[in-house]
Design a protein around this motif. Structure first.
Motif, mmCIF file in Angstrom:
data_model
loop_
_atom_site.group_PDB
_atom_site.id
_atom_site.type_symbol
_atom_site.label_atom_id
_atom_site.label_comp_id
_atom_site.label_asym_id
_atom_site.label_seq_id
_atom_site.Cartn_x
_atom_site.Cartn_y
_atom_site.Cartn_z
ATOM 1 N N SER A 147 3.586 1.324 4.280
ATOM 2 C CA SER A 147 4.226 -0.242 3.446
ATOM 3 C C SER A 147 4.426 1.018 2.347
ATOM 4 O O SER A 147 3.863 2.095 2.037
ATOM 5 N N ASN A 148 5.666 0.249 2.203
ATOM 6 C CA ASN A 148 6.587 0.306 0.645
ATOM 7 C C ASN A 148 5.702 -0.690 -0.823
ATOM 8 O O ASN A 148 5.290 -1.696 -0.322
ATOM 9 N N VAL A 149 4.669 0.481 -0.784
ATOM 10 C CA VAL A 149 3.717 -0.073 -2.375
ATOM 11 C C VAL A 149 4.354 0.193 -3.645
ATOM 12 O O VAL A 149 3.692 -0.497 -4.910
ATOM 13 N N ASN A 150 5.319 0.220 -4.004
ATOM 14 C CA ASN A 150 6.479 0.984 -5.093
ATOM 15 C C ASN A 150 8.129 0.793 -4.886
ATOM 16 O O ASN A 150 8.341 2.063 -4.245
ATOM 17 N N THR A 151 8.591 -0.043 -5.804
ATOM 18 C CA THR A 151 9.728 -0.324 -5.499
ATOM 19 C C THR A 151 10.453 0.374 -6.231
ATOM 20 O O THR A 151 12.052 0.470 -6.034
ATOM 21 N N LEU A 152 10.619 1.014 -7.034
ATOM 22 C CA LEU A 152 10.998 1.802 -7.792
ATOM 23 C C LEU A 152 11.168 3.301 -7.236
ATOM 24 O O LEU A 152 10.740 4.310 -8.372
ATOM 25 N N GLU A 153 10.118 3.343 -6.340
ATOM 26 C CA GLU A 153 10.621 4.334 -6.176
ATOM 27 C C GLU A 153 12.385 5.714 -5.716
ATOM 28 O O GLU A 153 12.817 4.834 -6.043
ATOM 29 N N PRO A 154 12.360 6.436 -6.272
ATOM 30 C CA PRO A 154 13.572 7.499 -6.652
ATOM 31 C C PRO A 154 14.917 7.197 -6.027
ATOM 32 O O PRO A 154 15.593 6.514 -5.924
#
Length: 174
Positions: A66-73
């Motif tokens: 799961s994507n847990v941080n939508t601010l990944e680069p």
């Protein structure tokens, strides 16, 4: 996010007709679907037609790569001009106390949801006293069951058994 939260509210509001227990709703998701699952518990964004008296928060979360941080680069690279709207739905940036218990499965060779991002999320969940179990698979990538025809690349029998054990542990399966 709005639609996912509305769906849970609809299920709770129609629990008797659906013959389900409104206090035993499990939400699961893989990759971006996992981000949506987390958002049902964390992100206070609602449809104008939602009955806000009905909780959209699931009772248990099952998360697969799961994507847990939508601010990944890589997300910034793809959607940078929409940074503020992306921040608004980033699970990492909205962690709070008293979240539903969650289990997260991830591959340590995942090149889409990097392992250190999940580690940071786990640390944050722990800081808030939330139950967040992480199951890691050293030689697996984003699609945890890659090559497994039965579960369409998402899972395998071991992951399903660990999922069932987690649900039993929290009283959601006999």
């Amino acid at each position: 996010v709005k639609a996912a939260r509305s769906a849970i509210r609809w299920m709770r509001g129609n629990a008797s007709e659906l013959h389900i227990d409104a206090e035993r709703i499990v939400v699961a998701g893989q990759s971006a679907g996992g981000q949506l699952a987390l958002a049902t518990a964390l992100i206070d964004i609602n449809e104008s037609t939602d009955d806000l008296a009905v909780s959209p928060e699931p009772n248990v979360l099952l998360l697969y790569s799961s994507n847990v941080n939508t601010l990944e680069p890589w997300i910034d690279m793809l959607l940078g001009e929409r940074r503020e709207s992306i921040f608004a739905i980033s699970p990492y940036h909205h962690v709070r106390k008293n979240m539903p218990p969650a289990i997260a499965f991830r591959g340590l060779e995942d090149d889409q949801v990097l392992p250190y991002i999940v580690d940071l999320f786990k640390r944050r969940m722990d800081e808030y006293g939330n139950r967040f179990e992480v199951i890691s698979y050293p030689d697996r990538k984003h699609y945890l069951g890659e090559g497994n025809e039965q579960y369409a690349n998402y899972f395998d029998e071991e992951i399903m058994e660990r999922t069932r054990a987690f649900l039993r542990q929290h009283g959601f399966m006999p």
